[in-house]
Scaffold this motif. Structure first.
Motif, PDB file in Angstrom:
ATOM      1  N   GLY A  14      47.297  33.073  39.887  1.00  0.00           N
ATOM      2  CA  GLY A  14      46.836  34.402  40.300  1.00  0.00           C
ATOM      3  C   GLY A  14      46.778  35.377  39.144  1.00  0.00           C
ATOM      4  N   TRP A  15      47.784  35.337  38.269  1.00  0.00           N
ATOM      5  CA  TRP A  15      47.821  36.205  37.095  1.00  0.00           C
ATOM      6  C   TRP A  15      46.647  35.898  36.163  1.00  0.00           C
ATOM      7  N   LEU A  16      46.395  34.599  35.906  1.00  0.00           N
ATOM      8  CA  LEU A  16      45.274  34.205  35.055  1.00  0.00           C
ATOM      9  C   LEU A  16      43.937  34.635  35.653  1.00  0.00           C
ATOM     10  N   ALA A  17      43.802  34.499  36.959  1.00  0.00           N
ATOM     11  CA  ALA A  17      42.549  34.914  37.614  1.00  0.00           C
ATOM     12  C   ALA A  17      42.329  36.411  37.418  1.00  0.00           C
ATOM     13  N   GLY A  18      43.379  37.218  37.567  1.00  0.00           N
ATOM     14  CA  GLY A  18      43.260  38.655  37.335  1.00  0.00           C
ATOM     15  C   GLY A  18      42.884  38.977  35.908  1.00  0.00           C
ATOM     16  N   LEU A  19      43.454  38.240  34.947  1.00  0.00           N
ATOM     17  CA  LEU A  19      43.112  38.455  33.535  1.00  0.00           C
ATOM     18  C   LEU A  19      41.661  38.079  33.252  1.00  0.00           C
ATOM     19  N   ILE A  20      41.225  36.959  33.777  1.00  0.00           N
ATOM     20  CA  ILE A  20      39.853  36.494  33.528  1.00  0.00           C
ATOM     21  C   ILE A  20      38.843  37.461  34.125  1.00  0.00           C
ATOM     22  N   VAL A  21      39.101  37.916  35.347  1.00  0.00           N
ATOM     23  CA  VAL A  21      38.175  38.818  36.024  1.00  0.00           C
ATOM     24  C   VAL A  21      38.279  40.227  35.443  1.00  0.00           C
ATOM     25  N   GLY A  22      39.472  40.580  34.939  1.00  0.00           N
ATOM     26  CA  GLY A  22      39.668  41.905  34.378  1.00  0.00           C
ATOM     27  C   GLY A  22      39.984  42.956  35.421  1.00  0.00           C
ATOM     28  N   ILE A  29      53.466  41.110  41.283  1.00  0.00           N
ATOM     29  CA  ILE A  29      53.832  39.689  41.211  1.00  0.00           C
ATOM     30  C   ILE A  29      53.590  38.995  42.543  1.00  0.00           C
ATOM     31  N   ILE A  30      53.953  39.659  43.637  1.00  0.00           N
ATOM     32  CA  ILE A  30      53.736  39.066  44.967  1.00  0.00           C
ATOM     33  C   ILE A  30      52.238  38.864  45.200  1.00  0.00           C
ATOM     34  N   GLY A  31      51.421  39.824  44.802  1.00  0.00           N
ATOM     35  CA  GLY A  31      49.969  39.692  44.932  1.00  0.00           C
ATOM     36  C   GLY A  31      49.435  38.540  44.110  1.00  0.00           C
ATOM     37  N   ASN A  32      49.994  38.347  42.893  1.00  0.00           N
ATOM     38  CA  ASN A  32      49.582  37.213  42.057  1.00  0.00           C
ATOM     39  C   ASN A  32      49.912  35.888  42.720  1.00  0.00           C
ATOM     40  N   ILE A  33      51.116  35.803  43.281  1.00  0.00           N
ATOM     41  CA  ILE A  33      51.530  34.557  43.939  1.00  0.00           C
ATOM     42  C   ILE A  33      50.631  34.270  45.137  1.00  0.00           C
ATOM     43  N   ILE A  34      50.376  35.296  45.941  1.00  0.00           N
ATOM     44  CA  ILE A  34      49.524  35.119  47.125  1.00  0.00           C
ATOM     45  C   ILE A  34      48.110  34.729  46.710  1.00  0.00           C
ATOM     46  N   ALA A  35      47.552  35.426  45.704  1.00  0.00           N
ATOM     47  CA  ALA A  35      46.198  35.106  45.232  1.00  0.00           C
ATOM     48  C   ALA A  35      46.141  33.687  44.684  1.00  0.00           C
ATOM     49  N   GLY A  36      47.172  33.268  43.966  1.00  0.00           N
ATOM     50  CA  GLY A  36      47.189  31.921  43.415  1.00  0.00           C
ATOM     51  C   GLY A  36      47.273  30.853  44.478  1.00  0.00           C
ATOM     52  N   ILE A  37      48.123  31.073  45.484  1.00  0.00           N
ATOM     53  CA  ILE A  37      48.277  30.073  46.544  1.00  0.00           C
ATOM     54  C   ILE A  37      47.034  30.006  47.416  1.00  0.00           C
ATOM     55  N   ILE A  38      46.510  31.166  47.815  1.00  0.00           N
ATOM     56  CA  ILE A  38      45.282  31.170  48.624  1.00  0.00           C
ATOM     57  C   ILE A  38      44.113  30.650  47.793  1.00  0.00           C
ATOM     58  N   GLY A  39      44.066  31.026  46.511  1.00  0.00           N
ATOM     59  CA  GLY A  39      43.017  30.521  45.630  1.00  0.00           C
ATOM     60  C   GLY A  39      43.087  29.014  45.468  1.00  0.00           C
TER      61      GLY A  39
END
Length: 89
Positions: A14-22, A29-39
């Motif tokens: 999730g953190w990497l996706a946010g960095l790539i998209v900008g 952190i919770i949002g990153n975990i959720i985005a990563g798992i759902i992603g």
């Protein structure tokens, strides 16, 4: 232990996706975990299970799925903020 590893890998994806998209993912952190798992789920469902795997997550489909998720959530939040500005009381 496997669940903890799944959360860590999901957070990194999730953190990497946010960095790539900008764009920031709401919720930190919770949002990153959720985005990563759902992603990871979204990427696995759309692209299948291929590429390197760690913590029961196939990394390339998971990252692509998380990027798509971040773009969709960002677009929805941007549209909602724009709509709120046009509301007059």
């Amino acid at each position: 232990m496997e669940f903890l590893w799944y959360l860590i890998v999901g957070g990194i994806i999730g953190w990497l996706a946010g960095l790539i998209v900008g764009r920031d993912i709401p919720g930190g952190i919770i949002g990153n975990i959720i985005a990563g798992i759902i992603g990871a789920w979204l990427g696995g469902a759309l692209l299948g299970e291929w590429g390197p795997e760690t913590g029961d997550i196939y990394l390339i489909p998971a990252l692509i799925g998380a990027i798509v998720l971040v773009l969709v959530v960002s677009a929805i939040l941007r549209a909602m903020r724009g709509r709120d500005r046009h509301v007059t009381h």
